[in-house]
Design an enzyme around this catalytic site. Sequence first.
Site, PDB file in Angstrom:
ATOM      1  N   GLU A  63       0.805  -1.224   0.000  1.00 19.78           N
ATOM      2  CA  GLU A  63       0.000   0.000   0.000  1.00 19.78           C
ATOM      3  C   GLU A  63       0.842   1.280   0.000  1.00 19.78           C
ATOM      4  O   GLU A  63       0.738   2.134   0.890  1.00 19.78           O
ATOM      5  CB  GLU A  63      -0.982  -0.028   1.176  1.00 19.78           C
ATOM      6  CG  GLU A  63      -1.918  -1.231   1.082  1.00 19.78           C
ATOM      7  CD  GLU A  63      -3.000  -1.288   2.144  1.00 19.78           C
ATOM      8  OE1 GLU A  63      -2.962  -0.484   3.091  1.00 19.78           O
ATOM      9  OE2 GLU A  63      -3.892  -2.141   2.011  1.00 19.78           O
ATOM     10  N   GLU A  94      -5.362  -8.335  -0.739  1.00 18.03           N
ATOM     11  CA  GLU A  94      -6.082  -8.134   0.531  1.00 18.03           C
ATOM     12  C   GLU A  94      -7.542  -7.814   0.217  1.00 18.03           C
ATOM     13  O   GLU A  94      -7.826  -6.976  -0.639  1.00 18.03           O
ATOM     14  CB  GLU A  94      -5.520  -6.970   1.365  1.00 18.03           C
ATOM     15  CG  GLU A  94      -4.198  -7.240   2.048  1.00 18.03           C
ATOM     16  CD  GLU A  94      -3.772  -6.093   2.961  1.00 18.03           C
ATOM     17  OE1 GLU A  94      -4.659  -5.361   3.459  1.00 18.03           O
ATOM     18  OE2 GLU A  94      -2.557  -5.922   3.151  1.00 18.03           O
TER      19      GLU A  94
END
Length: 502
Positions: free
Chosen positions: A188, A302
């Site tokens: 991320e 995810e």
Amino acid sequence: MRRWQILCLAVVLVFSGNAFNLNAQLGHASDAVVIDAAAPRHPLPHFWEKMFGSGRAILTLRESYRDDLKSVKQITDFSYVRFHGIFNDEVGIYGEDEQGRPVYNFSYIDQIYDGLLANGVRPFVEISFMPYKLAAANRLQAFWYRPNVSPPKDWNRWDDLVAAFTHHLVDRYGIDEVAQWYFEVWNEPNIDFWVGDPKQPTYWDLYDHTARAVKAVNPRLRIGGPATAQAAWAADFIQHCVDHNVPIDFVSSHVYGNDAASDVFGTTEDIPRNQMVCRSVKKVHDQIQASAKPKLPLIWSEFNASYKNEPDVTDTVYMGPWLADTIRQCDGLVDVMSYWTFSDVFEEQGVIKQPFYGGFGLLAEDGIPKPAFAAFKLLHTLGDERLVNKSDDALVTRRRDGSLVIAVWNYAPPEHAGLAKTVTLKFKGISAHYASIARVDPQHGDVHSLYEQMGKPIYPTQKQIVALKKSAQLSLPESSEVKNRELTLTLPSYGLVVIEVK
């Protein structure tokens, strides 16, 4: 079509409260699902259970982590696990001697990966985070274990670390094994896990250096990214790799059911929790299709219904219908999805303080199965072909032995439990006589009622833990007659059932 003597039908039934008056609590809704065994079909790889996320790298050395891994492996037969922090200082991979020269230590690296492989699970290697002595600055992310999310102080040393790490893996496990792994660059980088400035160009630098270092060890190794939150950067990432001839073998990204439309799509829509994930997946899928590399695999590394600790979501029977609907919507858009996470052996917010706190895992502290664990177990029984069905609330699948497995659901949001619902399954071209029905709902496979009866102990005794585990087990299936090729069931809100029809 050949004749079946035994027809296995797995049906996931969940109530949707959106179209009904939630104040009429004594009412029932009804629906009919036609199941045609001769309908057109296409492959349904079990993309939702090929990989799971977990707590950071060092936690894999715990007995409780490995016990939970074995439990989830048993019900899903998953192939890969992903976690943060293989380069964290607690793993000990990087240091410097008195002269400031790099020193590598692979002792814990070996124990981590040996443990996974011994249990039949391969690493999905997230290359993160920055060793403190290699960091350009002391920039710590907010997690309890405080990972350093700075760029490196020396790109050559970063390249050497990645190369040494990759060489070591190939030397220890062999290229034929490691070529089956995946290597993903960072986590991320579009939010607070990367402090390069400006974010995107400096992440391109990180990716370019890392991908080239991995591929220089052996071109068979698979590398990808950008592992972004909120389905970001995919189109720009692919174009960057094409323009600069940077290796790329897959695209990865993340989203959660409660992410905001403004962050994911730049709109002010109110996207329901059960639609956000697959709408985001479709966004990235379409960007790949429109790119110069339309055949790149999409790995959603995810996903979950919530990125927060919401006990009324991830700890409850809500997860059964949410997961079933996610499978339906994401089918055909993604190669692999990684549920975050398989276990509550997890410390991003600190040491666990109580068994049910809204953790992401399928198993709570002390290995207590949550309803999500039971949902994955039931949905594992789906076949590997999907048959066309007109219902937006159904999955009809076929197993390799020719038997049919069907998922049907009616969704209710976690904040508004719905009414009981009656569903009639109408079989076409199928001879069926009786059904064996297994359930997951507030009365079947859910530990919460017993936990509440115990007074919600923060530290359950060993005796209480045994009782909670027992209460989480699925009940023995009940039997029901199939009359005139129809089967009618009444489901409570958030109910999940699996039916074998013979």
